[in-house]
Design an enzyme around this catalytic site. Sequence first.
Site, PDB file in Angstrom:
ATOM      1  N   HIS A  73      51.228 -31.672  33.212  1.00 32.61           N
ATOM      2  CA  HIS A  73      50.552 -30.995  32.104  1.00 32.61           C
ATOM      3  C   HIS A  73      49.874 -29.713  32.577  1.00 32.61           C
ATOM      4  CE1 HIS A  73      46.478 -32.562  33.201  1.00 32.61           C
ATOM      5  NE2 HIS A  73      47.106 -33.678  33.512  1.00 32.61           N
ATOM      6  N   ASP A  75      47.234 -28.119  31.088  1.00 33.77           N
ATOM      7  CA  ASP A  75      45.795 -27.995  30.861  1.00 33.77           C
ATOM      8  C   ASP A  75      44.993 -28.698  31.946  1.00 33.77           C
ATOM      9  OD1 ASP A  75      46.821 -30.443  29.783  1.00 33.77           O
ATOM     10  OD2 ASP A  75      44.941 -30.754  28.712  1.00 33.77           O
ATOM     11  N   GLU A 142      47.104 -32.466  27.351  1.00 32.19           N
ATOM     12  CA  GLU A 142      47.123 -33.839  27.870  1.00 32.19           C
ATOM     13  C   GLU A 142      45.742 -34.455  27.809  1.00 32.19           C
ATOM     14  OE1 GLU A 142      46.746 -36.969  31.049  1.00 32.19           O
ATOM     15  OE2 GLU A 142      45.696 -35.063  30.829  1.00 32.19           O
ATOM     16  N   ASP A 166      50.929 -37.085  38.122  1.00 30.79           N
ATOM     17  CA  ASP A 166      49.568 -37.054  37.581  1.00 30.79           C
ATOM     18  C   ASP A 166      48.775 -38.248  38.097  1.00 30.79           C
ATOM     19  OD1 ASP A 166      47.439 -36.114  36.173  1.00 30.79           O
ATOM     20  OD2 ASP A 166      48.148 -36.743  34.205  1.00 30.79           O
ATOM     21  N   HIS A 459      37.791 -35.435  37.098  1.00 27.62           N
ATOM     22  CA  HIS A 459      36.965 -35.429  35.889  1.00 27.62           C
ATOM     23  C   HIS A 459      35.471 -35.289  36.204  1.00 27.62           C
ATOM     24  CE1 HIS A 459      40.092 -37.317  32.917  1.00 27.62           C
ATOM     25  NE2 HIS A 459      40.621 -36.424  33.722  1.00 27.62           N
TER      26      HIS A 459
END
Length: 486
Positions: A73, A75, A142, A166, A459
């Site tokens: 992805h 993003d 995503e 990922d 994250h």
Amino acid sequence: MRRREPKRVFELFEEICAIPRCTGDEDRIAQFIITFAKEAGLEVKQDLAGNVIVKKPGTAGYETSAPVILQGHMDMLCLKEYGVEHDFTKQGPKAHLSGDLIVAEGTTLGSDNGIALAFYLALLESKALMHPPIEAIFTVEEQAGLIGARELDISGLHGRYLINMDSEAEGEFIVGCAGEKRLLIEKSMSSVTYEHDFEAVISIQGLRGGHSGMNIHLNRGNACQLVAKMYYEINERMDVQLISMRAGDKYNVIPNYGELVLALPHDAVPSLKAYLADVRSEFESLLNEDNIELELDICQATKARQVIEKNSAMEIATLIQTLPNGVIQLSERASELIDTSLNIGVVHADTEGAEIKVSVRGMTEQRLDQSVRTVKLLTALTHASCQVVNAYPAWKDEGENHLRRLFERSYEKIYKTPPVLRAVHAGLECSILAQKLNSRKLQPKIEMISFGPNIFDAHTPQESLSVSSVQRTWDLFIYILKELSD
């Protein structure tokens, strides 16, 4: 960064890092990939959703091999540390080397999923590496709930195998993932006029936060619940009024900061300070956290200001504390750790209304739905509404197949140790792509796997990428592509 090997991968990763590409703002990275593909003489198209598909023929001897889909992805999840000034609409993360790690300055790095883009572009550009026909898919949004994968135009895709990059742990091959439902809770808030002379701004920061799937079992503090707890307990001890309550930023992130704004009489300030000292010690003893910071700022009240009416404020604080948060049920399968979990990702309450954003993950549809029902029942008891705003299914472990055996055999041959195969309690685009690609007529069932180099603290603004792990993962990647021939 550019001096490291594989040199071209790190060069491309550095270029990708410089491009702003938050979720929903992928135009610049998409154009970068389109231009890159055209300059390399490759077939490229962009579908209506904004996804980019690049095709490259197989190299000599691989022309008739089954095509391989490489998927990642475009993003990145854009987060920054509390107080850091960084405009993600104008600049990407500022990446630099720190020993074996690539890190950013006070923000997420974007190695999720930027390193996959760098791998794929390096392969697409190369004239020396051997491989089957390649169909490289670069998806949008995503992080918003696999939206690009859901809207992907699969016409013209003939891949027999799909490799997703990922995943965040070298030596682990992912063969299944949780499904997710994102819930939006809304509540109207009654307001009244200010009664007190002073305002108190209480901020909590320094929490580790983390990925709401990968880190949900680690007992990390959730700022949404902590600010609600503080307001509830302060209200029991002294006469205060709630002006606003805020915490978190994303559904799929364990929130690491929060803020309460209260109205109070000046003579309550000493009691408030004493409470905050006590609650900090309590947080440190209850949570797996080392750097919790509680800050208090007292200022003169703004005249004629509105505050949230007491019953409304207590109802929203009660709901946030009552919602299940964290691991709900462990899995009974050896390849999985967690079956069902819930993360309260965002809280925003003021006199205009309250909004809570919740991510529910599950390996089975039945338990996922059961958790959603629990949330809906609790919201109804506090006069709030709850709706599912995004959902995707779990990716079920399909068992042994050729692609899985090749990954296992290749890893053990190169590194002299067997890899770990498991399902992950996070969302992967494989869950949606499996459904879409298996709907193709006259095509065999797609075989899929996800892998990647070591990424730490994804994250969070502490996200980092291991250079040595990238090097080893690249070696495995090009070896497997060389072996994927009929």
